[in-house]
Design a protein around this motif. Structure first.
Motif, PDB file in Angstrom:
ATOM      1  N   SER A  90       0.598  -1.401   0.073  1.00  0.00           N
ATOM      2  CA  SER A  90       0.110   0.046  -0.082  1.00  0.00           C
ATOM      3  C   SER A  90       0.684   1.436  -0.104  1.00  0.00           C
ATOM      4  O   SER A  90       1.050   1.934   1.095  1.00  0.00           O
ATOM      5  CB  SER A  90      -1.056  -0.122   1.416  1.00  0.00           C
ATOM      6  OG  SER A  90      -1.557   1.169   1.339  1.00  0.00           O
ATOM      7  N   GLN A 127      -0.996   1.847  -4.012  1.00  0.00           N
ATOM      8  CA  GLN A 127      -2.428   2.116  -3.560  1.00  0.00           C
ATOM      9  C   GLN A 127      -3.975   1.723  -4.637  1.00  0.00           C
ATOM     10  O   GLN A 127      -4.024   3.430  -4.568  1.00  0.00           O
ATOM     11  CB  GLN A 127      -2.472   3.933  -2.925  1.00  0.00           C
ATOM     12  CG  GLN A 127      -3.283   2.906  -1.275  1.00  0.00           C
ATOM     13  CD  GLN A 127      -3.352   4.056  -0.388  1.00  0.00           C
ATOM     14  OE1 GLN A 127      -3.281   5.170  -0.805  1.00  0.00           O
ATOM     15  NE2 GLN A 127      -3.271   3.914   1.027  1.00  0.00           N
ATOM     16  N   TYR A 139      -9.257   0.787   2.714  1.00  0.00           N
ATOM     17  CA  TYR A 139      -8.932  -0.617   4.349  1.00  0.00           C
ATOM     18  C   TYR A 139      -8.376   0.449   5.098  1.00  0.00           C
ATOM     19  O   TYR A 139      -7.930   0.375   6.463  1.00  0.00           O
ATOM     20  CB  TYR A 139      -8.219  -0.957   4.037  1.00  0.00           C
ATOM     21  CG  TYR A 139      -6.911  -2.359   4.793  1.00  0.00           C
ATOM     22  CD1 TYR A 139      -8.198  -3.482   5.625  1.00  0.00           C
ATOM     23  CD2 TYR A 139      -6.459  -2.049   5.401  1.00  0.00           C
ATOM     24  CE1 TYR A 139      -7.484  -3.568   6.696  1.00  0.00           C
ATOM     25  CE2 TYR A 139      -5.668  -2.584   6.306  1.00  0.00           C
ATOM     26  CZ  TYR A 139      -5.446  -2.986   7.081  1.00  0.00           C
ATOM     27  OH  TYR A 139      -5.786  -4.336   8.388  1.00  0.00           O
ATOM     28  N   GLU A 140      -7.274   1.323   4.063  1.00  0.00           N
ATOM     29  CA  GLU A 140      -6.272   2.429   4.719  1.00  0.00           C
ATOM     30  C   GLU A 140      -6.878   3.309   5.761  1.00  0.00           C
ATOM     31  O   GLU A 140      -6.629   3.730   6.510  1.00  0.00           O
ATOM     32  CB  GLU A 140      -5.273   2.412   4.088  1.00  0.00           C
ATOM     33  CG  GLU A 140      -4.184   1.289   3.782  1.00  0.00           C
ATOM     34  CD  GLU A 140      -3.041   1.062   4.687  1.00  0.00           C
ATOM     35  OE1 GLU A 140      -3.381   2.109   5.840  1.00  0.00           O
ATOM     36  OE2 GLU A 140      -2.000   0.024   4.613  1.00  0.00           O
ATOM     37  N   GLN A 193      -8.690   2.283   8.449  1.00  0.00           N
ATOM     38  CA  GLN A 193      -7.672   2.299  10.532  1.00  0.00           C
ATOM     39  C   GLN A 193      -6.914   2.704  10.312  1.00  0.00           C
ATOM     40  O   GLN A 193      -6.932   3.505  12.235  1.00  0.00           O
ATOM     41  CB  GLN A 193      -6.560   1.563   9.475  1.00  0.00           C
ATOM     42  CG  GLN A 193      -7.182  -0.312   8.826  1.00  0.00           C
ATOM     43  CD  GLN A 193      -6.962  -0.964   9.837  1.00  0.00           C
ATOM     44  OE1 GLN A 193      -8.286  -1.506  10.180  1.00  0.00           O
ATOM     45  NE2 GLN A 193      -5.757  -1.349  10.576  1.00  0.00           N
TER      46      GLN A 193
END
Length: 223
Positions: free
Chosen positions: A170, A176, A183-184, A187
């Motif tokens: 990523s 990415q 998802y990042e 998170q």
């Protein structure tokens, strides 16, 4: 917002390359298995369909073993050509291609098997060669099913996450993709960015699925 558009551009790039590769590999393999008869054909079909049911992380691990610098293919590519596919967008293309392959291969095989063999035989009687037969008779009769599968493969490649994350990582702006960016963002607690990314992904996927549904052979028969 800049991250969202960067991730979208990269995802479209990866999905386009994966779809182009699967258009050749999936359609070619689908035609082979639809027409050829040889021992182990059913086993080969099962192996080629594995990416559809195998957990993406498991598939990603296999790719790491093969493409990593210690892997057979990865070590050869790095030693002979200085090519490293891990943590690159090209690695993401390979992962997406393999994951989406069954969605192109299976519809292509079904489309070729649905072509009336009598029409092909009549063309042969008229002296049409095998190459011309494929492009002038078989492919035009099967193109709707093939195109529907290609569009489904594009959507699958666009949303690929597990195998892509393991192989490409990523790296913002480089590896990415949209799904990884979502998802990042989640998170990191960036709800606004996550909502934007999810909306963009959903709209693109719905649009392609609607198009694939309109091109399905069954819809054509109902008209």
């Amino acid at each position: 917002m800049e991250i969202a558009w960067s991730a979208l551009a990269l995802s479209l790039k990866v999905a386009a390359w994966a779809t182009a590769l699967n258009l050749v590999l999936g359609v070619g393999t689908g035609y082979l298995l639809a027409r050829a008869r040889f021992p182990g054909r059913d086993l080969l079909d099962a192996l080629l369909t594995l990416p559809m049911v195998m957990p993406p992380t498991v598939l990603g691990y296999y790719l790491l073993v093969v493409l990593g610098r210690r892997g057979t293919l990865g070590a050869w590519l790095h030693g002979e050509f200085g090519i490293n596919l891990i943590f690159t967008w090209q690695g993401a293309v390979i992962a997406s291609t393999i994951v989406a392959f069954p969605l192109v291969f299976k519809p292509a095989r079904a489309a070729f098997e649905a072509v009336d063999g009598q029409l092909e035989q009549a063309a042969r009687v008229l002296g049409v060669g095998e190459a011309a037969l494929f492009f002038r008779v078989t492919l035009p009769l099967a193109w709707r099913g093939i195109l529907a599968g290609v569009l489904l493969g594009f959507v699958r490649a666009l949303g690929e996450f597990g195998a892509t994350l393991m192989v490409a990582g990523s790296i913002p702006g480089k590896t990415q993709t949209l799904s990884v960016a979502v998802y990042e963002a989640v998170q990191a607690g960036q709800d606004e960015a996550a909502n934007t990314l999810v909306l963009i992904t959903s709209l693109v996927c719905v649009a392609v699925l609607l198009l694939a549904g309109r091109l399905a052979p069954g819809r054509l028969a109902q008209r």
